[in-house]
Design a protein around this motif. Structure first.
Motif: not given
Length: 431
Positions: A418-430
């Motif tokens: 779940t934490l990895v998914a949130f980190a990926l969401r933040e990474f793709l937020d452009a």
């Protein structure tokens, strides 16, 4: 720097600065905040609902465990199967079967048969008298022979196979014993749940005959038993198991709904969520301690002659998955409390979120400098960012609630992903 401020800042920081300015402007335009009216009955209702949910969570874990033991044959076999290789259980079974076999062998008849045979062969009377005095050594040697034969049978892989297959066939009978309808190989006798060891005695008899001890062929069919569970309160326990069997599928849902109601009626729902999670954690801690205390109480009230070591092994095996469920739910409660806390406005929470966000943003900017272009994906994530976060939490909740028997490892891995998914969401937020 111009009047709007923020010139020269990265695009992400500039957007955040503009959002903060809009929020400050909205707060200033709204005028002085009005004091919230905290109705005491609403607060009391929230507290009572949270406490009730914590209590029901404790009962839910026990109900799901009892329901699985009674209705799930595979879970029951997985619970009692390892007992076949447990040293304490093997020793108890060996002693039980050895005593049952020796009780069927007449040592006096063997000595008389030996002296009669010696007399018929013309052995001197003094020697025949000496043979008659060999009852003690023959008895000891016979005990060693039978004990070693039984131990060899009980510690073999064949016994493990017989044990597992026998328990699988006997599961329906155990179900009846725990719910008040007893018959078959596993039944309720004198406040005891027992298993018939007759097949093991028969196997020992055949091995004794094969070893040259022909007198063992005269041993009749013996139905000695091994006590799986014994308690003077077995009738009351049987009633509790029956009730928990009925409620096993509904209690977790009821507990979840009551917890949600307690959070909903609270004035500060984030604080209420933290309180609910901590209350559930305390309930699991109490249940874990209760299982340890119940073990000591159970061993102290065993019938005379029962093996405490074997009874302790059986108890530990039966509550193994219950303890696993307690640890798993406690881990879920702690992760929930930590997540609710880190989403709040405290300094620690803000610093944690800011540090993680900046770290992920730095990775994204480095990847962008290296030629990565997010394009439509980045714009999509930026537009639906809150909904994506809700979907991640929903998937994690579905995984935990649909997993047949989640363990602590399952909970930890779900939280990590779940934490990895949130980190990926933040990474793709452009934007």
């Amino acid at each position: 720097m111009n009047d709007s401020g923020g010139e020269g800042l990265p695009a992400g920081d500039r957007d955040e600065l503009n959002a903060l300015r809009q929020r400050v402007h909205a707060l200033e335009s709204a005028g002085p905040p009005r004091a919230a009216r905290h109705h005491p009955f609403r607060m009391l209702g929230s507290v009572l609902l949270i406490l009730l949910a914590a209590l029901l969570s404790l009962l839910s874990v026990v109900a799901v465990w009892a329901n699985s033991i009674v209705q799930d044959t595979d879970r029951y076999v997985a619970t009692v199967g390892p007992l076949a290789s447990d040293p304490a259980v093997q020793k108890a079974v060996t002693n039980r079967v050895t005593g049952a076999v020796l009780a069927q062998i007449d040592v006096d008849a063997l000595v008389k048969e030996l002296t009669d045979a010696a007399s018929q062969r013309g052995v001197p009377p003094k020697l025949s008298q000496l043979l008659g005095n060999l009852k003690g050594p023959i008895d000891n040697g016979l005990k060693q022979l039978v004990n070693s034969t039984v131990e060899r049978v009980v510690t073999s892989s064949a016994f493990e196979t017989v044990w597992v297959n026998g328990n699988r066939r006997a599961h329906s009978a155990l179900d009846k014993a725990l719910t008040g309808r007893s018959d078959g190989a596993v039944k309720l006798e004198n406040n005891q749940v027992v298993i018939d060891l007759g097949p093991i005695v028969a196997d020992v008899k055949n091995q004794l005959v094969d070893a040259g001890f022909s007198a063992a062929s005269k041993i009749p069919a013996v139905h000695t038993t091994f006590v799986v569970f014994a308690s003077k309160d077995i009738g009351r326990i049987r009633s509790y198991v029956r009730v928990l069997e009925i409620l096993g599928g509904w209690l977790p849902v009821i507990a979840l709904l009551i917890a949600a109601a307690g959070v909903y009626v609270a004035f500060n729902r984030r604080h209420a969520l933290i309180g609910t999670a901590l209350a559930v954690f305390v309930a699991m801690l109490v249940l874990g301690i209760g299982l340890t205390v119940a073990r000591d109480v159970y061993l102290d009230h065993l019938p005379p002659g029962a093996s405490q070591a074997a009874a302790g092994s059986v108890y530990d095996a039966l509550v193994k998955f219950l303890r696993a469920g307690v640890r798993a739910l406690a881990a879920v409660a702690l992760f929930t409390a930590a997540g609710a806390f880190l989403s709040g406005p405290s300094r620690v929470a803000v610093l944690t979120r800011t540090g993680c966000r900046r770290g992920v943003r730095g990775l994204r900017e480095g990847a962008t400098s290296a030629g990565l272009r997010l394009g439509a994906v980045g714009r999509f994530v930026h537009r639906f960012k809150p909904w994506i976060g809700a979907a991640i939490l929903l998937v994690a909740a579905v995984v935990l609630f649909t997993w047949s028997y989640p363990t602590t490892a399952v909970v930890v891995w779900t939280a990590a992903l779940t934490l990895v998914a949130f980190a990926l969401r933040e990474f793709l937020d452009a934007p």
